[in-house]
Design an enzyme around this catalytic site. Sequence first.
Site, PDB file in Angstrom:
ATOM      1  N   SER A 125      -5.586 -23.545  -2.483  1.00 54.67           N
ATOM      2  CA  SER A 125      -6.617 -22.512  -2.596  1.00 54.67           C
ATOM      3  C   SER A 125      -7.573 -22.840  -3.729  1.00 54.67           C
ATOM      4  CB  SER A 125      -5.927 -21.171  -2.876  1.00 54.67           C
ATOM      5  OG  SER A 125      -6.871 -20.211  -3.289  1.00 54.67           O
ATOM      6  N   TYR A 150       0.924 -15.630  -7.439  1.00 56.22           N
ATOM      7  CA  TYR A 150       0.477 -16.267  -6.188  1.00 56.22           C
ATOM      8  C   TYR A 150      -0.299 -17.548  -6.495  1.00 56.22           C
ATOM      9  CZ  TYR A 150      -2.961 -17.452  -2.676  1.00 56.22           C
ATOM     10  OH  TYR A 150      -3.760 -18.165  -1.836  1.00 56.22           O
ATOM     11  N   LYS A 154       0.480 -21.917  -5.880  1.00 56.58           N
ATOM     12  CA  LYS A 154      -0.383 -22.960  -5.300  1.00 56.58           C
ATOM     13  C   LYS A 154      -0.490 -24.138  -6.263  1.00 56.58           C
ATOM     14  CE  LYS A 154      -1.078 -20.961  -1.434  1.00 56.58           C
ATOM     15  NZ  LYS A 154      -0.398 -21.488  -0.246  1.00 56.58           N
TER      16      LYS A 154
HETATM   17  C1  UD1 Z   1      -8.559 -13.506  -2.901  1.00 57.75           C
HETATM   18  C2  UD1 Z   1      -7.623 -13.957  -3.952  1.00 57.75           C
HETATM   19  C3  UD1 Z   1      -7.442 -15.439  -3.836  1.00 57.75           C
HETATM   20  C4  UD1 Z   1      -6.906 -15.763  -2.460  1.00 57.75           C
HETATM   21  C5  UD1 Z   1      -7.836 -15.217  -1.410  1.00 57.75           C
HETATM   22  C6  UD1 Z   1      -7.172 -15.336  -0.057  1.00 57.75           C
HETATM   23  C7  UD1 Z   1      -7.934 -12.322  -5.782  1.00 57.75           C
HETATM   24  C8  UD1 Z   1      -8.397 -12.129  -7.181  1.00 57.75           C
HETATM   25  N1  UD1 Z   1      -8.093 -13.565  -5.258  1.00 57.75           N
HETATM   26  O1  UD1 Z   1      -9.803 -14.155  -3.140  1.00 57.75           O
HETATM   27  O2  UD1 Z   1      -6.549 -15.906  -4.808  1.00 57.75           O
HETATM   28  O3  UD1 Z   1      -6.786 -17.149  -2.322  1.00 57.75           O
HETATM   29  O4  UD1 Z   1      -8.073 -13.828  -1.635  1.00 57.75           O
HETATM   30  O5  UD1 Z   1      -8.000 -14.865   0.939  1.00 57.75           O
HETATM   31  O6  UD1 Z   1      -7.448 -11.430  -5.151  1.00 57.75           O
HETATM   32  N2  UD1 Z   1     -14.298  -7.179  -2.659  1.00 57.75           N
HETATM   33  C9  UD1 Z   1     -14.867  -5.924  -2.736  1.00 57.75           C
HETATM   34  N3  UD1 Z   1     -14.226  -4.876  -2.150  1.00 57.75           N
HETATM   35  C10 UD1 Z   1     -13.038  -5.018  -1.490  1.00 57.75           C
HETATM   36  C11 UD1 Z   1     -12.458  -6.304  -1.408  1.00 57.75           C
HETATM   37  C12 UD1 Z   1     -13.113  -7.365  -2.009  1.00 57.75           C
HETATM   38  O7  UD1 Z   1     -15.943  -5.757  -3.309  1.00 57.75           O
HETATM   39  O8  UD1 Z   1     -12.497  -4.014  -1.001  1.00 57.75           O
HETATM   40  C13 UD1 Z   1     -15.000  -8.309  -3.261  1.00 57.75           C
HETATM   41  C14 UD1 Z   1     -14.223  -8.997  -4.369  1.00 57.75           C
HETATM   42  O9  UD1 Z   1     -14.492  -8.414  -5.600  1.00 57.75           O
HETATM   43  C15 UD1 Z   1     -14.729 -10.428  -4.250  1.00 57.75           C
HETATM   44  C16 UD1 Z   1     -15.078 -10.586  -2.772  1.00 57.75           C
HETATM   45  O10 UD1 Z   1     -15.202  -9.266  -2.258  1.00 57.75           O
HETATM   46  O11 UD1 Z   1     -15.910 -10.564  -4.973  1.00 57.75           O
HETATM   47  C17 UD1 Z   1     -14.020 -11.323  -1.994  1.00 57.75           C
HETATM   48  O12 UD1 Z   1     -12.774 -10.719  -2.249  1.00 57.75           O
HETATM   49  P1  UD1 Z   1     -11.455 -11.128  -1.452  1.00 57.75           P
HETATM   50  O13 UD1 Z   1     -11.721 -11.131  -0.001  1.00 57.75           O
HETATM   51  O14 UD1 Z   1     -10.327 -10.296  -1.963  1.00 57.75           O
HETATM   52  O15 UD1 Z   1     -11.250 -12.657  -1.855  1.00 57.75           O
HETATM   53  P2  UD1 Z   1     -11.097 -13.307  -3.316  1.00 57.75           P
HETATM   54  O16 UD1 Z   1     -10.867 -12.308  -4.359  1.00 57.75           O
HETATM   55  O17 UD1 Z   1     -12.230 -14.241  -3.522  1.00 57.75           O
END
Ligand code: UD1
Length: 338
Positions: A125, A150, A154
Amino acid sequence: MKVLVTGGLGFIGSHTVVELQKEGYEVLIVDNLENSSRDVLDGITRITGVKPEFYELDLKYKTAIEVLCAEHPDLAGVIHFAANKAVGESVQHPLKYYKNNINSLVYLLEELIKLKNKNFIFSSSCTVYGEADELPITENAAVKPAESPYGNTKQIGEEIISDVCNINNDFKAVALRYFNPIGAHPSAEIGELPLGVPQNLVPFITQTAMGLREKLSVFGGDYPTPDGTCIRDYIHVVDLAKAHVVALERLLNNQQESNLEVFNLGTGKGSSVLEVIDSFERVSGEKLRYEITDRRTGDVVSAYAETSRAKNVLGWETQLSLDDAMASAWKWEQKIRN
Ligand code: UD1
């Protein structure tokens, strides 16, 4: 040629099984069904016309993998997806994550080094880079201290594989560092099936549009980015799945420059949370309810891939756009709720 896919009924695993079958590989799936469903087998079969062989096994128990490898000494390669992947849960239950993600890897490697073909692909990842010092992120960027158990599994996983490669010249491995996989198969026969409330952005968006969630919280609107929301590299899961087939072929054809190679898998393009919402609204015709809330602990500001190594060395690049991914995610959400 026979390929073992662990976690083959999961989100990325199932899409990879489809691409392997399309290229003529015989696929053996192992999955413990903890975070997946047997129905995925039917979805795969409807797409490809071939039902993969399936073993309901839990790889954190050594005997399961011993028996499997003894029955299939002729495996051409192993693609290892099986792992727990929820960041928040890993903070609450670290030992669950170390036990499952690390034990399964060690047991699998122990058996694999006894086989004739030692070709191994590991799901890693971009989380290993943390908040990178430079963007886009190259494979040479520093691996930062993990933010969660997690993420640590990795990093440790990559280190274990590296140590095994150091002393086994004939063991060949590729670690693929995924950016943010989203979307679903265009047929809507397979897709993401989050358990409970989705933690990731795209399933939360589609469930909100479907009426299952009241509104999306956009975590932070005051980041140092053009629109104030975090930037990620969202990659269509079908593109991602195809990269595994290409990586496997590289191993099978002995094209490697070293017996452990690492590749970033992303589009190279960063998109903000608001751009993802915008793409969703455009392709679905739906208006999404959302509000900007506090930042989520542990989120990095910006992460997107430098993709030239994957393109030049692996010979793979993405074909599908963010809009394609959002349209497929929406089609899938509608299919599973109707
Ligand atoms: C997350 C994990 C990462 C993992 C990946 C797997 C964290 C900090 N990181 O990545 O380690 O490999 O998922 O798919 O959890 N967001 C919102 N509202 C929401 C959900 C997300 O605004 O309800 C935003 C987050 O702040 C981020 C973006 O959307 O900026 C993507 O979030 P997400 O899909 O959870 O992925 P990551 O955080 O990048």
